[in-house]
Motif scaffolding. Sequence first.
Motif, PDB file in Angstrom:
ATOM      1  N   MET A 326     -83.548   3.519  26.703  1.00  0.00           N
ATOM      2  CA  MET A 326     -84.413   2.696  25.877  1.00  0.00           C
ATOM      3  C   MET A 326     -85.216   1.731  26.749  1.00  0.00           C
ATOM      4  SD  MET A 326     -83.296   3.676  22.799  1.00  0.00           S
ATOM      5  CE  MET A 326     -83.547   2.484  21.496  1.00  0.00           C
ATOM      6  N   PHE A 338     -87.225  -5.564  20.602  1.00  0.00           N
ATOM      7  CA  PHE A 338     -87.744  -4.319  20.045  1.00  0.00           C
ATOM      8  C   PHE A 338     -87.386  -3.208  21.019  1.00  0.00           C
ATOM      9  CE2 PHE A 338     -90.117  -7.888  18.597  1.00  0.00           C
ATOM     10  CZ  PHE A 338     -90.483  -7.622  17.286  1.00  0.00           C
ATOM     11  N   LYS A 339     -86.696  -2.169  20.521  1.00  0.00           N
ATOM     12  CA  LYS A 339     -86.166  -1.117  21.377  1.00  0.00           C
ATOM     13  C   LYS A 339     -86.840   0.217  21.056  1.00  0.00           C
ATOM     14  CE  LYS A 339     -81.731  -1.584  22.321  1.00  0.00           C
ATOM     15  NZ  LYS A 339     -80.253  -1.702  22.217  1.00  0.00           N
ATOM     16  N   ILE A 340     -87.362   0.850  22.093  1.00  0.00           N
ATOM     17  CA  ILE A 340     -88.075   2.115  21.957  1.00  0.00           C
ATOM     18  C   ILE A 340     -87.405   3.166  22.839  1.00  0.00           C
ATOM     19  CG2 ILE A 340     -90.254   3.297  22.476  1.00  0.00           C
ATOM     20  CD1 ILE A 340     -91.685   0.697  21.833  1.00  0.00           C
ATOM     21  N   GLU A 377     -84.588  -0.316  11.583  1.00  0.00           N
ATOM     22  CA  GLU A 377     -85.419   0.772  12.095  1.00  0.00           C
ATOM     23  C   GLU A 377     -86.807   0.688  11.474  1.00  0.00           C
ATOM     24  OE1 GLU A 377     -85.174   5.659  12.604  1.00  0.00           O
ATOM     25  OE2 GLU A 377     -83.674   4.577  11.420  1.00  0.00           O
ATOM     26  N   LEU A 396     -94.803  -0.016  28.634  1.00  0.00           N
ATOM     27  CA  LEU A 396     -94.513   0.741  27.409  1.00  0.00           C
ATOM     28  C   LEU A 396     -95.292   2.053  27.382  1.00  0.00           C
ATOM     29  CD1 LEU A 396     -94.517  -2.095  24.691  1.00  0.00           C
ATOM     30  CD2 LEU A 396     -92.548  -1.048  25.811  1.00  0.00           C
ATOM     31  N   THR A 403     -94.584   7.444  21.909  1.00  0.00           N
ATOM     32  CA  THR A 403     -94.238   6.492  20.846  1.00  0.00           C
ATOM     33  C   THR A 403     -95.210   5.327  20.766  1.00  0.00           C
ATOM     34  OG1 THR A 403     -91.899   7.040  21.120  1.00  0.00           O
ATOM     35  CG2 THR A 403     -92.396   4.986  19.982  1.00  0.00           C
ATOM     36  N   ILE A 413     -96.893   1.334  17.344  1.00  0.00           N
ATOM     37  CA  ILE A 413     -95.512   1.662  17.733  1.00  0.00           C
ATOM     38  C   ILE A 413     -94.986   2.629  16.689  1.00  0.00           C
ATOM     39  CG2 ILE A 413     -93.232   0.769  18.299  1.00  0.00           C
ATOM     40  CD1 ILE A 413     -95.342  -0.399  20.104  1.00  0.00           C
ATOM     41  N   HIS A 415     -92.205   4.313  16.466  1.00  0.00           N
ATOM     42  CA  HIS A 415     -90.788   4.244  16.084  1.00  0.00           C
ATOM     43  C   HIS A 415     -90.085   3.224  16.960  1.00  0.00           C
ATOM     44  CE1 HIS A 415     -86.515   5.810  15.861  1.00  0.00           C
ATOM     45  NE2 HIS A 415     -86.847   5.721  14.595  1.00  0.00           N
ATOM     46  N   CYS A 416     -89.306   2.337  16.353  1.00  0.00           N
ATOM     47  CA  CYS A 416     -88.526   1.381  17.145  1.00  0.00           C
ATOM     48  C   CYS A 416     -87.400   0.801  16.309  1.00  0.00           C
ATOM     49  CB  CYS A 416     -89.408   0.258  17.695  1.00  0.00           C
ATOM     50  SG  CYS A 416     -89.882  -0.992  16.484  1.00  0.00           S
ATOM     51  N   TRP A 417     -86.490   0.171  16.998  1.00  0.00           N
ATOM     52  CA  TRP A 417     -85.450  -0.620  16.334  1.00  0.00           C
ATOM     53  C   TRP A 417     -85.609  -2.075  16.744  1.00  0.00           C
ATOM     54  CZ3 TRP A 417     -84.106   4.350  17.853  1.00  0.00           C
ATOM     55  CH2 TRP A 417     -83.522   5.155  16.861  1.00  0.00           C
ATOM     56  N   THR A 418     -85.219  -2.958  15.846  1.00  0.00           N
ATOM     57  CA  THR A 418     -85.149  -4.377  16.197  1.00  0.00           C
ATOM     58  C   THR A 418     -83.689  -4.812  16.180  1.00  0.00           C
ATOM     59  OG1 THR A 418     -85.391  -5.120  13.891  1.00  0.00           O
ATOM     60  CG2 THR A 418     -87.413  -4.856  15.203  1.00  0.00           C
TER      61      THR A 418
END
Length: 572
Positions: A326, A338-340, A377, A396, A403, A413, A415-418
């Motif tokens: 990530m 924020f994780k990609i 997500e 990035l 992504t 963006i 797709h990502c998770w916070t």
Amino acid sequence: MAIRCPAVAIARQILDGFDDYREEFRKITNLGRERFEKAQWQEIQDASAARIQLYKIRVNLAREALLSEYGEDVLLNIECWPQIKKSYIGQIDLRLDDELSETWFNSIFNSLFSHDLITDDCMFVHSTRSALSEHDAPMQIRTYRPHGDLAAALRQISEDYRFAVPYADQERDLQRLEKQLRANLPDWVCKDPELCIELYSSRLYRNKGAYLVGRIFTQDEQWPLVIPVLNREGQGVRMDAAIIDEAEVSIIFSFTRSYFMVRVAYPAEFISFLQRILPRKHISELYTSIGFYKQGKTEFYRALIEHLETTDDKFIMAPGVRGMVMTVFTLPGFNTVFKIIKDRFSPSKTVDRATVIDRYRMVKYVDRVGRLADTQEFADLRFPISKFEPECLEELLDVAPATVEVHGDEVLIRHCWTERRMTPLNIYLETANEQQIHEALEDYGLAIKQLAAANIFPSDMLLKNFGVTRHGRVVFYDYDEISYLTEVNFRKIPEPRFPEDEMSAEPWYSVGPHDVFPEEFPRFLFTDIKLRKLFKEMHGDLFTAAYWQGLQDAIREGTVIDVFPYKRKGIE
């Protein structure tokens, strides 16, 4: 030829779908008391996972029903949606859960348009609901006025919140609660004739506990109050503690724990009540904590947009060791990362993109026991390019071009998770004093043990994959290799067959894909010999296969462990 848009009927059907979801949500939630009284611990965990899955299931059903009824020509005509929204606003106007129904509308819209065309004309980017004042509606609370007799007030509370299961020792509980309150409140408070105790009328349930939640206050000061209740199977229930420390109460409502089951007729009213006793908690966290995680996501997004619009803050790469799977960026003034997923992983990683996504989603459904950070997500987030530091955007685009895309003056963006931002444990230890190091290592080992007892194996247990919260708790946050403990084969390293075996660069024994050798952990986890020795003194049992195998046996027998979200030191 213009397409006729039956806006009122479409809005009504969207709202009917929401009502179906809310009814199923209530059914699952309202059984909380029965499960607690019957000590149905596994059923509680199953119900928690089912309630989380429910939202997506119901959105998909509502979407398919709309398409079946009205067809794509109508529903995918963007010109219809301002009319549908206008009608919907009128239909939700007198509801007590109107903020949730707005988020439901957004979910239906996004499911049809794949998170494209996001504007306030067609959906609720900003809420049309007015902010709730604490005086707007009668609270569902019970009020107790001790008038100098704290013991009598506590007795009345214990009677009002009785369960079908009797108290194991009511008198002892009352004495313990009174002693704790007198020890932790200023001397004058318990004698103040204006002293008041407020408790929310519904109990909150999670895992193996029930919680009475409220506050203690005078004309000038207030303290949060949480009274956990435990069901000691076969021995009766116990009012375990009286917690008034704001930090401890905040931990009980932490982003690292499962969501509460609580009967709430008027969600915004209850959130307003929680905000009064936990003013440092953002509204998004509070909605999420009681199971409305989609509303929490909505409130988070609105706060993020407002922050970007009202500050000069810019995205930067998150501090710490760069991940192999990530890439992580953050806003310095916004307590989130924020994780990609990278396009290409480090050669040492054997997982693929689909597996990483599956493991991050898995965390939503397991018992996080205070040791796993909750995630949100997101798909297709758009930010102004001016809000990125050039070095951040360059990195990035370099590691995740599939992504992260630039379209004109916007960054997309896909797709990502916070996650909540924490201090990586390895960085924390670099500047910590001796006592802080000791406490952090103790909690690090405890975090691993509690996760394992909840059937979670972090796998990659390096210090950099754990964070330290503002309350000093150690939490795991890197999920690309997480698995269920029962899927792992813990082995002891076989004795060498010949002296030459120990000198060989390759193992003299076979190693399967799920094999783990705990004897290797010390060298793997700690390059600092001093830290390695200290940790071994605290948690040396983690370095033996027998320890892990014992936990696996307990889990397979159906044991659900006690992990308390509050300090029990001194509680008999």
